[in-house]
Every structure is written in C-alpha cells, then in structure tokens.
Motif scaffolding. Structure first.
Motif, PDB file in Angstrom:
ATOM      1  N   LEU A  32      25.519  36.666  40.702  1.00 33.34           N
ATOM      2  CA  LEU A  32      24.994  36.751  39.341  1.00 33.34           C
ATOM      3  C   LEU A  32      23.804  37.698  39.278  1.00 33.34           C
ATOM      4  N   ALA A  33      22.953  37.657  40.286  1.00 33.08           N
ATOM      5  CA  ALA A  33      21.805  38.563  40.329  1.00 33.08           C
ATOM      6  C   ALA A  33      22.260  40.014  40.279  1.00 33.08           C
ATOM      7  N   GLU A  34      23.341  40.323  40.963  1.00 37.84           N
ATOM      8  CA  GLU A  34      23.840  41.704  40.959  1.00 37.84           C
ATOM      9  C   GLU A  34      24.465  42.065  39.622  1.00 37.84           C
ATOM     10  N   LEU A  35      25.168  41.132  38.988  1.00 37.09           N
ATOM     11  CA  LEU A  35      25.702  41.408  37.646  1.00 37.09           C
ATOM     12  C   LEU A  35      24.570  41.734  36.674  1.00 37.09           C
ATOM     13  N   VAL A  36      23.484  40.985  36.763  1.00 32.39           N
ATOM     14  CA  VAL A  36      22.314  41.217  35.915  1.00 32.39           C
ATOM     15  C   VAL A  36      21.723  42.602  36.204  1.00 32.39           C
ATOM     16  N   ALA A  37      21.558  42.930  37.483  1.00 39.25           N
ATOM     17  CA  ALA A  37      20.986  44.221  37.858  1.00 39.25           C
ATOM     18  C   ALA A  37      21.869  45.374  37.385  1.00 39.25           C
ATOM     19  N   ILE A  38      23.161  45.209  37.515  1.00 32.95           N
ATOM     20  CA  ILE A  38      24.087  46.260  37.097  1.00 32.95           C
ATOM     21  C   ILE A  38      24.051  46.432  35.581  1.00 32.95           C
ATOM     22  N   PHE A  81      34.271  36.131  32.739  1.00 29.62           N
ATOM     23  CA  PHE A  81      32.854  35.786  32.843  1.00 29.62           C
ATOM     24  C   PHE A  81      32.690  34.375  32.305  1.00 29.62           C
ATOM     25  N   ASP A  82      32.119  33.481  33.121  1.00 28.61           N
ATOM     26  CA  ASP A  82      31.931  32.111  32.646  1.00 28.61           C
ATOM     27  C   ASP A  82      30.722  32.044  31.702  1.00 28.61           C
ATOM     28  N   GLU A  83      30.514  30.880  31.113  1.00 34.11           N
ATOM     29  CA  GLU A  83      29.446  30.726  30.116  1.00 34.11           C
ATOM     30  C   GLU A  83      28.061  30.977  30.706  1.00 34.11           C
ATOM     31  N   ARG A  84      27.859  30.591  31.932  1.00 33.53           N
ATOM     32  CA  ARG A  84      26.564  30.825  32.593  1.00 33.53           C
ATOM     33  C   ARG A  84      26.315  32.322  32.760  1.00 33.53           C
ATOM     34  N   GLU A  85      27.335  33.032  33.230  1.00 36.33           N
ATOM     35  CA  GLU A  85      27.220  34.480  33.380  1.00 36.33           C
ATOM     36  C   GLU A  85      26.991  35.151  32.029  1.00 36.33           C
ATOM     37  N   ARG A  86      27.717  34.709  31.020  1.00 33.82           N
ATOM     38  CA  ARG A  86      27.568  35.280  29.681  1.00 33.82           C
ATOM     39  C   ARG A  86      26.151  35.047  29.136  1.00 33.82           C
ATOM     40  N   ALA A  87      25.607  33.871  29.376  1.00 29.93           N
ATOM     41  CA  ALA A  87      24.243  33.582  28.922  1.00 29.93           C
ATOM     42  C   ALA A  87      23.240  34.486  29.638  1.00 29.93           C
ATOM     43  N   ALA A  88      23.441  34.685  30.935  1.00 26.54           N
ATOM     44  CA  ALA A  88      22.545  35.552  31.707  1.00 26.54           C
ATOM     45  C   ALA A  88      22.658  37.004  31.247  1.00 26.54           C
ATOM     46  N   LEU A  89      23.871  37.445  30.961  1.00 26.28           N
ATOM     47  CA  LEU A  89      24.065  38.823  30.517  1.00 26.28           C
ATOM     48  C   LEU A  89      23.488  39.047  29.121  1.00 26.28           C
TER      49      LEU A  89
END
Length: 149
Positions: A32-38, A81-89
């Motif tokens: 998830l950290a890398e998805l955010v960074a990207i 992308f799950d809900e947690r990933e979507r919230a982070a993005l």
C-alpha cells in the motif's frame, strides 16, 4: 532534459529518508505504501520516483494490473482495489493536490474508517514525504533510471 544538479545536502537527504522510512514502518503495509508513492508521483509528474517506486512495488508483490490502472483507480473494478486502498488513494490525491487549501472532510473520514489513528498519522506522513521527494527530484530535473535497489 538534463539534471540541474545532482547535489542534495547529505543531512537533508538523510532526514527525508528517515521520515519516509518511519512513515512506511508505521503504516505496516509495504504494498500500500508503494501504491501511495506511485499515485502521488503520477500526480506530480516525477519520473524518477515513478521508476523507483514501480520497481519497489513489484518486489512487494503489487499486481501488474493494479500498477497499470493506478492512474484510473476510481474507475477500476471493485476487486482490483479494495476499500482500504481506495481510501488511501483518495487521501493521497487530496493531500497532493490541495486546490482548496485543505483535505475535504469526507475524504479524511473515509480514510479514518479504514485506518486507526496511528496508521492514519503514518499514512499522512508518507503522503507528505513522497510529495516532498517528488518536489526535490522534479525541481532538480533528476531523470529516471538512477535508482538501484
């Protein structure tokens, strides 16, 4: 395009790296950290950071389809992308593009539903850290390809 300068004060670089590392550790989810960074790097047009974080994401097992569709995560299938990933993005985009000068309440509340207070603090720290790195690399015009794991 050539880099304006490769020089970055060692103490500044170490401090920035320490903030990034602490935020990633506190978040506890390397993929998830890398998805955010990207995603932040896409928004900031930072080719160096994109090149680096895409390579790291692959090492952490982020699926190629997620990487391929990250720029359009909102339109991607729900199972990508799950809900947690979507919230982070969503939070990543709101913090990265502060067009109204603040993060909208609904975006923050959405993230708070999926992250505990400590995790949320680390997530915000991570978003701020990658934005900082993006600005340092883009302003110096550092080209991609210089990252070696």
């Amino acid at each position: 395009m050539t880099a304006r300068t490769q020089l970055l004060d060692r103490a500044v670089a170490q401090a920035m790296s320490a903030v990034s590392a602490a935020a990633k550790r506190g978040l506890g989810d390397p993929a998830l950290a890398e998805l955010v960074a990207i995603r932040a790097s896409q928004l900031n047009h930072c080719a160096f950071c994109l090149d680096m974080h895409l390579a790291i994401a692959r090492k952490h097992g982020v699926r190629e389809q997620q990487l391929d569709l990250l720029a359009a995560w909102e339109e991607a299938r729900d199972d990508l992308f799950d809900e947690r990933e979507r919230a982070a993005l969503a939070l990543t985009e709101a913090v990265t593009v502060l067009t109204d000068g603040f993060v909208p309440d609904d975006v923050y509340e959405r993230a708070a539903k999926h992250f505990g207070e400590r995790e949320l603090a680390h997530l915000i720290g991570l978003i701020v850290a990658i934005n900082n790195w993006n600005r340092v690399m883009v302003s110096r015009r550092v080209p991609p390809g210089g990252y070696t794991p």
